[in-house]
Motif scaffolding. Structure first.
Motif, PDB file in Angstrom:
ATOM      1  N   LEU A 267       0.830  -1.207   0.000  1.00 41.10           N
ATOM      2  CA  LEU A 267       0.000   0.000   0.000  1.00 41.10           C
ATOM      3  C   LEU A 267       0.865   1.258   0.000  1.00 41.10           C
ATOM      4  O   LEU A 267       0.556   2.241  -0.686  1.00 41.10           O
ATOM      5  N   LEU A 268       1.958   1.233   0.750  1.00 40.28           N
ATOM      6  CA  LEU A 268       2.862   2.390   0.782  1.00 40.28           C
ATOM      7  C   LEU A 268       3.482   2.664  -0.579  1.00 40.28           C
ATOM      8  O   LEU A 268       3.772   3.820  -0.917  1.00 40.28           O
ATOM      9  N   THR A 288       2.620   5.405  10.944  1.00 45.22           N
ATOM     10  CA  THR A 288       3.900   5.170  11.617  1.00 45.22           C
ATOM     11  C   THR A 288       5.024   4.981  10.603  1.00 45.22           C
ATOM     12  O   THR A 288       6.113   5.550  10.745  1.00 45.22           O
ATOM     13  N   SER A 289       4.750   4.203   9.567  1.00 50.02           N
ATOM     14  CA  SER A 289       5.768   3.955   8.543  1.00 50.02           C
ATOM     15  C   SER A 289       6.104   5.238   7.783  1.00 50.02           C
ATOM     16  O   SER A 289       7.278   5.522   7.511  1.00 50.02           O
ATOM     17  N   LEU A 290       5.102   6.027   7.466  1.00 50.28           N
ATOM     18  CA  LEU A 290       5.334   7.290   6.754  1.00 50.28           C
ATOM     19  C   LEU A 290       6.116   8.275   7.627  1.00 50.28           C
ATOM     20  O   LEU A 290       7.011   8.976   7.132  1.00 50.28           O
ATOM     21  N   GLU A 291       5.791   8.319   8.909  1.00 51.04           N
ATOM     22  CA  GLU A 291       6.507   9.224   9.818  1.00 51.04           C
ATOM     23  C   GLU A 291       7.966   8.804   9.958  1.00 51.04           C
ATOM     24  O   GLU A 291       8.863   9.654   9.994  1.00 51.04           O
ATOM     25  N   ASP A 292       8.215   7.514  10.040  1.00 49.12           N
ATOM     26  CA  ASP A 292       9.585   7.014  10.133  1.00 49.12           C
ATOM     27  C   ASP A 292      10.367   7.365   8.871  1.00 49.12           C
ATOM     28  O   ASP A 292      11.568   7.686   8.939  1.00 49.12           O
ATOM     29  N   LEU A 294       9.809   9.973   6.948  1.00 51.77           N
ATOM     30  CA  LEU A 294      10.078  11.424   6.975  1.00 51.77           C
ATOM     31  C   LEU A 294      11.241  11.734   7.911  1.00 51.77           C
ATOM     32  O   LEU A 294      12.049  12.644   7.617  1.00 51.77           O
ATOM     33  N   LYS A 295      11.373  11.006   9.013  1.00 52.31           N
ATOM     34  CA  LYS A 295      12.470  11.239   9.951  1.00 52.31           C
ATOM     35  C   LYS A 295      13.826  11.037   9.260  1.00 52.31           C
ATOM     36  O   LYS A 295      14.798  11.739   9.556  1.00 52.31           O
ATOM     37  N   ASN A 296      13.885  10.055   8.351  1.00 56.41           N
ATOM     38  CA  ASN A 296      15.136   9.794   7.642  1.00 56.41           C
ATOM     39  C   ASN A 296      15.589  10.999   6.813  1.00 56.41           C
ATOM     40  O   ASN A 296      16.783  11.246   6.667  1.00 56.41           O
ATOM     41  N   TYR A 297      14.612  11.743   6.300  1.00 58.72           N
ATOM     42  CA  TYR A 297      14.942  12.906   5.470  1.00 58.72           C
ATOM     43  C   TYR A 297      15.174  14.167   6.304  1.00 58.72           C
ATOM     44  O   TYR A 297      15.818  15.104   5.847  1.00 58.72           O
ATOM     45  N   LYS A 298      14.628  14.185   7.533  1.00 60.48           N
ATOM     46  CA  LYS A 298      14.796  15.375   8.367  1.00 60.48           C
ATOM     47  C   LYS A 298      16.090  15.352   9.183  1.00 60.48           C
ATOM     48  O   LYS A 298      16.523  16.372   9.681  1.00 60.48           O
ATOM     49  N   GLN A 299      16.666  14.155   9.341  1.00 62.08           N
ATOM     50  CA  GLN A 299      17.883  14.046  10.139  1.00 62.08           C
ATOM     51  C   GLN A 299      19.067  14.667   9.389  1.00 62.08           C
ATOM     52  O   GLN A 299      19.203  14.498   8.198  1.00 62.08           O
TER      53      GLN A 299
END
Length: 299
Positions: A267-268, A288-292, A294-299
């Protein structure tokens, strides 16, 4: 068996199945138009020999209606028919591509690497109901597992990989293994086993999206797609339980599925074209998967 003879069997099965029923005269008319015929009819004795060979090779019976003298394909169970269709499609594609070698540099295919690794050994173990011994190296672990012994129950092809499901003797549990992660595969010809009468291969994965099995309860899943994506789902459903409610500029697709990680990843992969409506647990897994991510790109 020559490739030419095998191609004739495929042509006969495909022709009768596409037309539903055919008399000998109608069949001869179609036969004369092929490259096999040299403009001549299909001899009666040859036709009967082909019928016998097809039944022996493919377990497909070409029967005759005595009232109309029309020939038809006598299909068996639906699962057996789907396997036969896959075999015929693969054989037909092989014949077509062999004849197209002159343009092979302009044909691009998806690779199925696991078909080259141990498929023959696993098939032999399935047919003879013998245990398999192998080393297994899953992606989730650093060190491989040695001397794995499995009684193979069935094979499944999913997303360009072959998987084997069977009873792991050491754990006495049913597990699934990817053939391309197996090595040092041997068939234990001194062993023998029987598949439990209460085990149904079709039922085992019936409520699962792919090859990840879950003991959890199947949920009623609803997703919303735009009208363009809906066309793709209609042509290639995500699951056999798929149903659709069409609206002006979107569609709602419903499924009965267990919430497995491979379904979430599927689905993602559609991005904003697909939105999960229900159940709440699946929406939470998606968020949860989408937020995780996004964290990879914000770090």
């Amino acid at each position: 068996m020559s490739r030419n003879l095998f191609s004739r069997y495929i042509w006969l099965i495909d022709t009768i199945r596409r037309h539903g029923t055919l008399t000998r005269e109608e069949l001869n008319s179609l036969w004369r138009k092929t490259d096999f015929s040299n403009g001549e009819n299909l001899p009666r004795r040859t036709f009967y020999n082909y019928r016998n060979a097809i039944e022996e090779l493919f377990k497909i019976s070409i029967d005759c209606n005595p009232a109309t003298f029309e020939y038809y394909i006598n299909d068996g169970d639906s699962h057996g028919e789907s396997v036969t269709d896959w075999m015929l499609n693969a054989a037909s594609m092989s014949n077509v591509l062999t004849d197209a070698r002159s343009v092979s540099h302009r044909i691009f295919l998806e690779d199925v690497p696991s078909s080259r690794y141990h498929l023959e050994s696993v098939l032999n173990a399935l047919k003879e109901q013998k245990a398999l011994n192998f080393t297994y190296s899953p992606y989730t672990r650093t060190n491989p597992s040695y001397d794995v012994v499995v009684e193979p129950y069935f094979l499944k092809l999913f997303k360009q990989r072959w998987y084997m499901t069977g009873r792991a003797v050491k754990d006495n549990t049913v597990k699934t293994y990817s053939l391309d992660r197996m090595s040092d595969v041997t068939v234990d010809h001194n062993s023998s086993f029987e598949i439990p009468e209460d085990f149904d291969g079709d039922e085992y994965f019936s409520d699962c999206y792919g090859i990840v099995y879950s003991r959890g309860e199947a949920k009623q899943v609803s997703i919303r797609t735009d009208s363009r994506q809906a066309k793709y789902f209609r042509a290639l459903p995500l699951h056999t339980s798929q149903k659709e409610m069409v609206h002006d500029d979107y569609s709602i697709f419903t499924y009965r599925l267990k919430l497995t990680p491979d379904f979430v990843q599927e689905l993602l992969s559609y991005g904003p074209k697909v939105t999960v409506i229900a159940p709440p647990e699946l929406r939470a897994m998606m968020v949860t998967s989408l937020e995780d991510s996004l964290k990879n790109y914000k770090q």
